[in-house]
Design a protein around this motif. Structure first.
Motif: not given
Lengths: 281, 441
Positions: A42-43, A45-48, A241-242, B266-267, B270-273, B283
């Motif tokens: 997950d981390r 996938i959601y990474g910057f 929304d997730v 959310n994204k 969750q992605s710390r942006q 969330i």
């Protein structure tokens, strides 16, 4: 000016090749992205930074697919429904197409045109009337209900496609068979169908993939896990929304495999069928 | 058309017409003839445990209190995103579920069409529990003085805030929107980290985020009479200008936010942006099961105050029961069973903070008292307002939300560079049309 013409040909070939490569990339990148996303934690996938390949590959998404959802039941249901629809499309499509191509009866032209029209009606317009019909027949939330619904678009398409192909089979062959004592059905099964294998492969492939990928009717007409298909099962990885991307992509990849296998099996005939039957009639 | 005459065509058309419409005559009977005596459509809760508990409660009630066999119960899981199309088809075909969870505007929408059972007795029973229920939730279910749904959960929209970033910058969570801008500038480091993940795409969350800020500036969409649209006001202009400044001048909102869908914020978090987002606690609940590290760094706060103070948004989910049901008492009984405080509390707590209870006394439990991040929830539940504020979440408000009138307004300002006043004027006109049409109907 032979050199110039040859140069132009080479240039055209190059342009063609570049276009093909672009189309290939356009087609394959989503699949690639789906596969690598299914293997990322997950981390990541959601990474910057979007990573082109999983830096810390994991099968957690796949594990979740099999441990938290009845995924194999969804596969079973999709297989039952798509398989039954494929067989029915072949059977009714062949009989209907032969009748429309070869027999003369009142309303033949109207029915032939109606096939195309019925295929063109958007599913979004039909789901409420079909729901009413299935409710009355008590077929809501049943395999039979969904199979019957899929007939409504796959049989007209199959019939229309086969009709075009059957027209390309020389009439003399049939007449010879009839003279030799073969009946209509005998002619169809012994003469026409063996010569129409490419078209049958196309019909089988389209009927299977259409049923396998269909979402709207499956979503509206099915409630229980016992009947739910893969496409509607995938949506359960979205809660409010997730989005649970890892398992969703894993399940999507797995669900894309059966149509791929079917396509690989029928590929040779499918290509031939598309280039022959589809343009005739 | 060989051998076919006009009369034959007419006969054929008549027969086809009868065949096509025939089933409609029998639609009404199909419901009464059904084999199942209880049909419950379940929209997944946030955790598998909550889903499991809810399923158990359905079958427990059916067996112990309604005397039903398992084969007489239909428990269907319906993906939330797809529920509306499915529900619309089933209602049209006269075969809706007996009980389902409904969003606030859907209670009003189906209630106004006469599809829902009056559940006033069930709600009054809940109100008589010690300490009662949060009356803020009643706006979602009351229609012409009758409760057409039973409020299931209050859904606050706190600001999710990165405590670690505040600590690093040695600043407190901002109390006002002006402070919010200053703090944001200190803690952000674009393009990797933007301060404010405000949803600005053409989606429902944008309406929620924008209106929540406008309320703090004294703005609102419609008066409490549900008729007078007041979008074109000086207070709303001030609020919109603040958003414009945050986006264009201070650049604390990422530019990409104008194309976000409902999951965009959310994204981002969750992605710390993003350091701050305004969203229901979905969330927080996601982090609870997927990223404990970020959850520890997350605080849940009321929105900062504007010139008119702090106003927090809530939305309310409810249970609704459809009239087209040969066994209405069983449906009502199931809802009462769900809402028995002991049963109810088990499900609410199993959602890990996603749902906030409608019963006030349930807030006395350690689950809500011991976690500092929940300390503002009781006040938010008590004083929160729906997105249609100062109006009720009517069907008209639902249409405003679903047709993205307010997101289009904010994009006029941020993308097309319109003046705030001009964009609000256009928006006001559109909302007026919607409300006038609904009120006339």
């Amino acid at each position: 000016m032979p050199r110039t013409r040859s140069g132009s040909r080479r240039l055209l070939k190059w342009i063609g090749n570049v276009l093909l490569v672009l189309l290939l990339v356009w087609t394959l990148v989503p699949f690639y992205w789906m596969i690598v996303t299914s293997l990322k934690p997950d981390r990541e996938i959601y990474g910057f930074e979007a990573t082109l390949y999983p830096h810390q590959p994991t099968l957690a998404g796949y594990a979740r697919v099999f441990t938290t959802t009845p995924f194999l039941k969804y596969v079973r249901n999709s297989a039952i429904i798509a398989g039954a629809n494929t067989l029915a499309s072949l059977l009714f499509g062949c009989l209907g197409a032969y009748a429309l191509a070869r027999l003369r009866f009142p309303g033949r032209a109207l029915i032939a045109r109606g096939l195309v029209v019925s295929y063109l009606v958007p599913p979004a317009l039909l789901f409420i009337p079909l729901f009413a019909v299935l409710s009355v027949l008590r077929l809501i939330d049943t395999h039979q209900g969904l199979i019957l619904t899929y007939f409504s678009f796959s049989v007209p398409f199959s019939t229309w496609l086969l009709m075009g192909y059957f027209h390309s089979v020389p009439l003399e062959l049939e007449e010879a068979a009839l003279v030799d004592g073969c009946g209509r059905l005998g002619t169809l099964f012994r003469i026409i169908l063996p010569m129409s294998l490419p078209a049958l492969a196309v019909v089988a492939f389209f009927a299977f993939t259409q049923s396998w990928n269909e979402f709207l009717y499956a979503n509206v007409f099915v409630n229980s896990v016992e009947v739910r298909t893969i496409t509607t099962g995938l949506t359960l990885f979205i809660v409010e929304d997730v989005f649970f991307w890892g398992p969703m992509m894993g399940a999507a990849f797995l669900s894309a495999l059966p149509p791929l296998v079917v396509y690989l099996i029928f590929q040779r005939w499918v290509v031939k069928g598309l280039t022959l039957g589809a343009v005739k009639g | 058309m060989h051998g076919m005459h006009r009369r034959d065509v007419l006969k054929l058309a008549g027969a086809a017409g009868v065949a096509a419409t025939g089933p409609w005559w029998r639609v009404g009977r199909s419901q009464a003839q059904r084999a199942k005596k209880l049909v419950f459509w379940h929209l997944p809760n946030f955790t598998p445990l909550a889903d499991q508990l809810q399923k158990e409660q359905v079958y427990e009630f059916a067996a112990k209190h309604a005397g039903l066999k398992e084969s007489e119960v239909e428990y269907a899981v319906v993906a939330g995103e797809q529920a509306n199309a499915k529900l619309a088809a089933s209602i049209e075909a006269g075969n809706p579920p007996d009980v389902i969870r409904l969003y606030e505007s859907n209670v009003q929408f189906y209630g106004a069409q006469g599809h829902l059972i009056d559940l006033t007795d069930q709600v009054n029973k809940m109100r008589r529990e010690p300490k009662g229920i949060f009356e803020s939730s009643m706006a979602a279910v009351l229609y012409k003085g009758r409760a057409l749904g039973v409020p299931l959960a209050v859904n606050p929209w706190p600001v999710h805030a990165r405590l670690d970033l505040l600590e690093q910058a040695k600043v407190e969570y901002p109390k006002t929107w002006d402070e919010f801008i200053e703090v944001s500038k200190k803690i952000q480091s674009p393009p990797r980290l933007f301060a404010f993940g405000m949803c600005l795409g053409l989606v429902e969350d944008t309406t929620d985020n924008v209106m929540n800020l406008l309320w703090c500036y004294g703005g609102k969409m419609v008066e409490s009479d549900n008729k007078t649209v007041v979008m074109n006001s000086a207070a709303n202009v001030a609020g919109v200008k603040t958003i414009e400044a945050m986006f264009k001048t201070h650049k604390i909102i990422p530019q990409g936010a104008i194309s976000w869908d409902n999951s965009g914020n959310n994204k981002a978090y969750q992605s710390r942006q993003a350091a701050f987002v305004m969203n229901p606690s979905s969330i927080y609940a996601y982090l609870d099961s997927n990223d404990k590290d970020l959850q520890k760094k997350t605080g849940l706060f009321p929105v900062p105050a504007g010139p008119k103070g702090t106003v927090n948004q809530i939305d309310t989910w409810s249970y609704g029961a459809f009239k087209k049901n040969p066994y209405p008492d069983i449906a009502k009984g199931l809802i009462e069973y769900f809402m028995q405080p002991a049963n109810y509390d088990r499900i609410i707590q199993s959602t890990g903070g996603r749902w906030v209870p409608v019963y006030k006394r349930l807030f006395d439990s350690p689950f809500w008292r011991e976690k500092p991040e929940f300390k503002h929830f009781i006040n938010m539940a008590e004083t929160g307002v729906p997105v249609s504020y100062a109006g009720s979440p009517t069907a008209a408000a639902g249409e405003v939300l679903n047709t993205h009138v307010i997101p289009k307004m904010i994009q006029r300002v941020l993308v097309d560079n319109w003046e705030a006043a001009k964009a609000l004027e256009e928006c006001d006109k559109r909302i007026n049309e919607i409300y006038a049409r609904h009120n006339k109907a």
